[in-house]
Write a protein that holds these residues in place. Sequence first.
Motif, short mmCIF file in Angstrom:
data_model
loop_
_atom_site.label_atom_id
_atom_site.label_comp_id
_atom_site.label_asym_id
_atom_site.label_seq_id
_atom_site.Cartn_x
_atom_site.Cartn_y
_atom_site.Cartn_z
N GLU A 445 0.82 -1.21 0.00
CA GLU A 445 0.00 0.00 0.00
C GLU A 445 0.85 1.26 0.00
OE1 GLU A 445 -2.36 -0.39 3.52
OE2 GLU A 445 -0.86 0.57 4.79
N GLU A 446 0.20 2.32 -0.40
CA GLU A 446 0.77 3.66 -0.31
C GLU A 446 0.08 4.35 0.86
OE1 GLU A 446 1.57 7.21 -3.47
OE2 GLU A 446 -0.51 6.58 -3.23
N ARG A 447 0.87 5.00 1.70
CA ARG A 447 0.33 5.68 2.88
C ARG A 447 0.69 7.15 2.83
NH1 ARG A 447 0.75 1.51 7.56
NH2 ARG A 447 1.41 3.25 8.83
N TYR A 456 5.58 4.18 1.18
CA TYR A 456 5.17 2.97 0.48
C TYR A 456 5.68 1.76 1.26
CZ TYR A 456 4.81 6.47 -3.17
OH TYR A 456 4.49 7.61 -3.89
N ASP A 474 -0.35 0.59 14.06
CA ASP A 474 -0.66 -0.46 13.10
C ASP A 474 -0.61 -1.79 13.83
OD1 ASP A 474 -0.94 -2.09 10.80
OD2 ASP A 474 0.11 -0.59 9.59
N TYR A 478 4.16 -4.06 9.25
CA TYR A 478 4.29 -3.15 8.11
C TYR A 478 5.78 -2.88 7.86
CZ TYR A 478 3.81 0.94 5.13
OH TYR A 478 3.89 1.83 4.08
N SER A 480 8.39 -0.77 5.51
CA SER A 480 8.39 0.41 4.64
C SER A 480 9.54 0.37 3.63
CB SER A 480 8.50 1.68 5.48
OG SER A 480 9.69 1.64 6.26
#
Length: 564
Positions: A445-447, A456, A474, A478, A480
């Motif tokens: 995902e893109e955040r 990303y 979160d 995750y 990054s």
Amino acid sequence: MKILLGNFESHVIKLLFMTSFFFLTTSCEKSKQDGDAPQDGTVLKVNVSGIDDEIKITEMSSSSKPQLSAKTSLSNKEVMSTSGVVDALVSLEENSSARGLENIKLSSSNTSATSQGIKATNSPMASTVKYRILIYDQNNNLVHNKVGTTGTDPLIDVYKGWTYKWYAFSINETAGVPNIDAYGKVAKASLTNKDVLYASGTITTVAGSNFLGIVFKRKTANIQAKVNVRGMFATINDGTSVSLGDASSQGNALMTMGDLDARTGNFSNVTTVTASVLGSAMKVDNTTEGSAVKVANFFTLNTAAIAASTLKVKFSPLKIRLDDARERTFTSLSYTVANAVTPAIGARHVASLRLIESPVLVKGVYWARTNLIYNASKLDKYRLKSMPGGTDVDTKDQDFWNFMSQTPTSPASNVDACALLYPAGTWKMPDLPTWQSMNQPDGREERMGLFVGADYGFYWNKTASYPTNNAYDDNRLYISFGGYRTTSGGISDSPAGVFLGALAAGQCHYWTSTSQNASQGKSVQSSMSKIAWIFSWGSVTYPNANKSEGRNVRCIRAINNPTS
């Protein structure tokens, strides 16, 4: 006229007599409470010498064998308590000094050793602590009810040759001290969860100065919760609330208090009371650790044995402040002390909790929620980042680590920096097989929006049965895309976007703890690109990489499946 004048004179004489009688009786009554000074210059010079602490020293060990020592009681072996929210290493110091032996000067003049322990007397009180002293004359009339302050003790006028009874009490606070009622009692409402101190005696005065030295004794048992959030890389906020309870209750059944009879030192009408301590009222344990380690004090008359795994330390809530100044709130936490506890009047019993940020469980591995960083300005230089996310040029020498290096920019070596996170040995670096066991991510995902600096990453979902907690940013693992630090010190492959994010590209680079050879280590790598908001995500691979290049590090728990 003579009759009228005579009646007038008679009334005047009666009025003068009644007035003189009134002033005489009120003056006598006043002297019984706190009144007129005897005119012969005889005084009591009051001084608080300190607190007489009876110390029973017990080193808690697996065999529970008593030991005598001039040091603070050693903690029992720590037990890991886990909940998936905030983990804790819990231990107990039983029957330690009410002040802490490290602050008591032991000498032949003020100590004596016995088979039961060590007796230390006259532990000093803090300055400006308020106390109340009651003076009764030889006819049992209360003649003085004074509030004193340690450091500036009162000077009390008395008569020479009289024998006085005196009673003194305090709650060991600078703000004030409660008063007695008409029956000489101190109401339990003003003593609940207070460090009640008491002393009494008699003194026969001589002309001039008479010295009255007060040594208080504690009237309660002290159960202390020492809360340490260094393992959460934070400080304790004022909104934190700590209480005690037992396994069979929802309240504070372990806490009791009663009305204090100031003339006997005994308590009556003893009942269960409710007590909690706010973070703002907790005491900083030491200046080195500051607000990361604070103490909540609980005082009780209860001396009944508390069974093993019964004493609970509760937080409703726990509030902490992170490195980026954000507050994290955990609404309800409870930790059980494994040991049995027998409270003793005048002794301190310390439940020590070293709180640790919980990991996230994915495919049987307990992963840290954020990356390992290094901050030389902090007491705990090895830290977990406040938020998930990538690295920028300002933090490249905090976030990117050379392979197995002591610090991010020190030469590649064989040091597991994760193991240096507080508490030492709780975390470790994952090796190559651990990373490979994760297989490919569950999603990407893109955040943080579509602009330059967007984050990303890819993620694995947590094990379904593992708790979700909204206090964390979160509840997934995750990872990054932050690029890496080159051997020349620049950043390469850090995601960048142009045209409002329409074009972007970057890579993810993490280290494993597995060495390939003298110059290369096994790394974790993936890539992404984006054209017109259409993403292309690469698979996670594990190539060899130059050990002198800086990469992110994600830690795992050193003990897999850490359960209490």
